[in-house]
Design a protein around this motif. Structure first.
Motif, short mmCIF file in Angstrom:
data_model
loop_
_atom_site.label_atom_id
_atom_site.label_comp_id
_atom_site.label_asym_id
_atom_site.label_seq_id
_atom_site.Cartn_x
_atom_site.Cartn_y
_atom_site.Cartn_z
N GLY A 59 0.83 -1.21 0.00
CA GLY A 59 0.00 0.00 0.00
C GLY A 59 0.85 1.25 0.00
O GLY A 59 1.92 1.30 -0.62
N ALA A 60 0.39 2.27 0.72
CA ALA A 60 1.11 3.55 0.75
C ALA A 60 2.50 3.38 1.35
O ALA A 60 2.70 2.59 2.28
CB ALA A 60 0.30 4.57 1.55
N ARG A 61 3.47 4.18 0.85
CA ARG A 61 4.87 4.00 1.22
C ARG A 61 5.53 5.34 1.52
O ARG A 61 6.56 5.70 0.93
CB ARG A 61 5.60 3.27 0.08
CG ARG A 61 4.94 1.94 -0.26
CD ARG A 61 5.46 1.30 -1.51
NE ARG A 61 5.25 2.09 -2.71
CZ ARG A 61 4.11 2.14 -3.39
NH1 ARG A 61 3.04 1.49 -2.97
NH2 ARG A 61 4.02 2.87 -4.49
N HIS A 62 4.94 6.11 2.41
CA HIS A 62 5.46 7.43 2.73
C HIS A 62 6.66 7.32 3.65
O HIS A 62 6.63 6.56 4.64
CB HIS A 62 4.37 8.27 3.40
CG HIS A 62 4.77 9.68 3.64
ND1 HIS A 62 4.92 10.60 2.62
CD2 HIS A 62 5.06 10.37 4.78
CE1 HIS A 62 5.28 11.76 3.12
NE2 HIS A 62 5.38 11.65 4.43
N PRO A 63 7.76 8.05 3.37
CA PRO A 63 8.96 7.95 4.21
C PRO A 63 8.66 8.19 5.69
O PRO A 63 7.93 9.10 6.06
CB PRO A 63 9.87 9.05 3.64
CG PRO A 63 9.47 9.14 2.20
CD PRO A 63 7.98 8.92 2.21
N GLY A 64 9.24 7.34 6.52
CA GLY A 64 9.06 7.48 7.96
C GLY A 64 7.88 6.72 8.51
O GLY A 64 7.60 6.81 9.71
N THR A 65 7.19 5.97 7.66
CA THR A 65 6.02 5.21 8.10
C THR A 65 6.30 3.71 8.00
O THR A 65 7.21 3.27 7.29
CB THR A 65 4.79 5.53 7.25
OG1 THR A 65 5.01 5.04 5.91
CG2 THR A 65 4.54 7.03 7.20
#
Length: 467
Positions: A59-65
């Motif tokens: 799914g979503a791959r936002h830095p820091g998550t």
């Protein structure tokens, strides 16, 4: 036009001598193999299957998550599962930022809710939110002319609209509101900045994206309004009202964090140290599942390299390196780190040519080459275009940097090509919750994979140099 004319001369005069280098033709065997790869790829669904895996299992791959970490693990695992010869990661240092919550309301003259998305690196509003009258500016340039302190206690609003173009040419002129509007609003004393979403849709889905933070400029909250909500504010202004809006935005600065570039290679049989770069960026924004931006590019290039490996009888002469760049969305951070590392380890010279897929999953219709492609190699790009012709691709004049994450390598003189995709609907989805797998057409993924297979194979197999 000069490049185009040169290419025609080379095609009709293959014995021309340029800079004491005789032109090296693309062999009939190489062209025949590329054509077979092209036709077979049109029947292969592996790119779509890889994309489905990425968007479903991560799914979503936002830095820091956690999603970003899962995406990195997925990249390593998938490269190894596909049987790439070498797989590794490289650390990338950055400052992390995540959104927590965001709301907006028109308090006067008529109460109603607005739909917003905080822009990357936006600060939070004070506890409990902030209120202010809206001051409209039609463009970033208009806001930039606002006198210092003239917006004290007010919320600036840039209402410029993005134009729909097949090649995304409307993005740059509109996007300056997102990247630089913060600085102009803060210098004028605004409490916050709202911008019309940088997108071409009419859905109530705001488009997020990174904003630039400048040293010495006061940090203020910055958010994008969905396009229908931006229209609503404009209608209120047209009726003679000054809307008063309440914003409540919470974000978190994570400080220094480490993300990664994920890299897989198909090792060349004769020139393993010479590298053809393809790839996409692995990170995504947090609102959707990053299917078109840029899961599609990740999947297309991974699948193309793997398809070459599994289909041809012998590996291409050169190494095909697939790079899944990290932290593109917050400023090409992984790409800049990769280019710097290649300067430091002395392997920049080994990068022969490259390109990135980062414009969704629309069909490829054009092929451009950068100014760094040597005249003696232009005929090779023309040959690629000819082989891509049955896929609907034509040779185009004009330059390219090869895609966003190729920009740092382009700046260092690495040749590149641009595989131009139809992006008429790309900015309907870009950076929104609507960036999901159901928007991707498997047939178009097959066309993309076929195009990229032709480029990567010929670039890696042709014995001459592009420099």
């Amino acid at each position: 036009m000069r490049i185009f004319i040169t290419s025609l001369l080379l095609l009709v005069s293959p014995t021309i001598i340029l800079a004491n280098d005789q032109l090296i033709p693309v062999s009939e065997k190489t062209k025949k193999t590329a054509a077979l790869l092209r036709d077979s790829a049109l029947k292969n669904n592996s790119a779509y299957e890889i994309l489905s895996s990425l968007t479903t299992e991560v799914g979503a791959r936002h830095p820091g998550t956690p999603g970003e970490k899962n995406g990195i693990d997925w990249g390593v695992r998938t490269f190894k599962k596909l049987g790439f010869d070498k797989v590794w990661t490289e650390d990338v240092q950055m400052n992390g930022w995540v959104r927590v919550s965001e709301t907006a309301e028109v308090m006067a003259p008529y109460y109603q809710k607005l739909v917003i998305s905080a822009l990357g690196r936006s600060s939070s509003t004070p506890e409990g939110g902030l209120k202010g009258d809206i001051v409209e500016f039609e463009t970033y340039a208009d806001l930039d002319k606002a006198a210092q302190g003239s917006l004290q206690g007010k919320i600036a609003f840039i209402s410029n609209r993005m134009e729909r173009k097949i090649d995304g040419a409307g993005y740059g002129p509109a996007n300056i509101a997102r990247t630089k509007g913060y600085m102009a609003a803060a210098k004028a004393g605004a409490s916050a900045l709202l911008i019309r979403s940088i997108g071409t849709d009419d859905h109530r889905n705001p488009h997020t994206g990174g904003t630039n933070i400048f040293k010495g400029v006061t940090s203020i909250p910055v958010a994008a309004l969905s396009n229908p909500d931006a229209d609503q504010l404009e209608r209120l202004f047209a009726l003679g009202h000054t809307p008063k809006v309440k914003l409540n935005i919470k974000t978190k600065d994570l400080g220094p964090i480490v993300t990664k570039n994920v890299i897989g290679e198909i090792t060349g049989r004769e020139k393993p140290n010479e590298i053809v770069v393809i790839g996409g960026h692995l990170d995504s924004w947090d609102l959707g599942t990053g299917a078109v931006d840029d899961g599609a590019g990740v999947a297309i290039t991974m699948a193309a390299a793997n398809f070459i490996k599994n289909t041809v009888k012998e590996r291409p002469r050169r190494t095909i390196r697939v790079i899944l760049w990290g932290a593109e969305e917050l400023g090409l951070i992984g790409a800049r780190a990769y280019a710097k590392a290649r300067q430091e380890d002395g392997t920049l010279k080994d990068h022969i040519i490259g390109s990135e897929s980062d414009f969704g999953a629309g069909p490829v219709y054009g092929l451009k080459s950068s100014e760094h492609v040597a005249p003696k190699a232009i005929h090779v790009i023309d040959t690629m275009a000819g082989l891509m012709g049955p896929l609907g691709v034509t040779r185009r004049s004009g330059g390219t940097m090869g895609g966003p994450d190729m920009i740092p390598l382009h700046a260092l003189g690495i040749p590149s090509v641009g595989l131009m995709q139809n992006g008429e609907d790309y900015f309907d989805l870009h950076h929104t919750p609507d960036d999901t797998l159901d928007k991707v057409d498997p047939k178009m993924m097959r066309q993309n994979m076929a195009v990229w297979t032709v480029f990567a194979y010929i670039a890696a197999e042709w014995p001459g140099t592009f420099k």
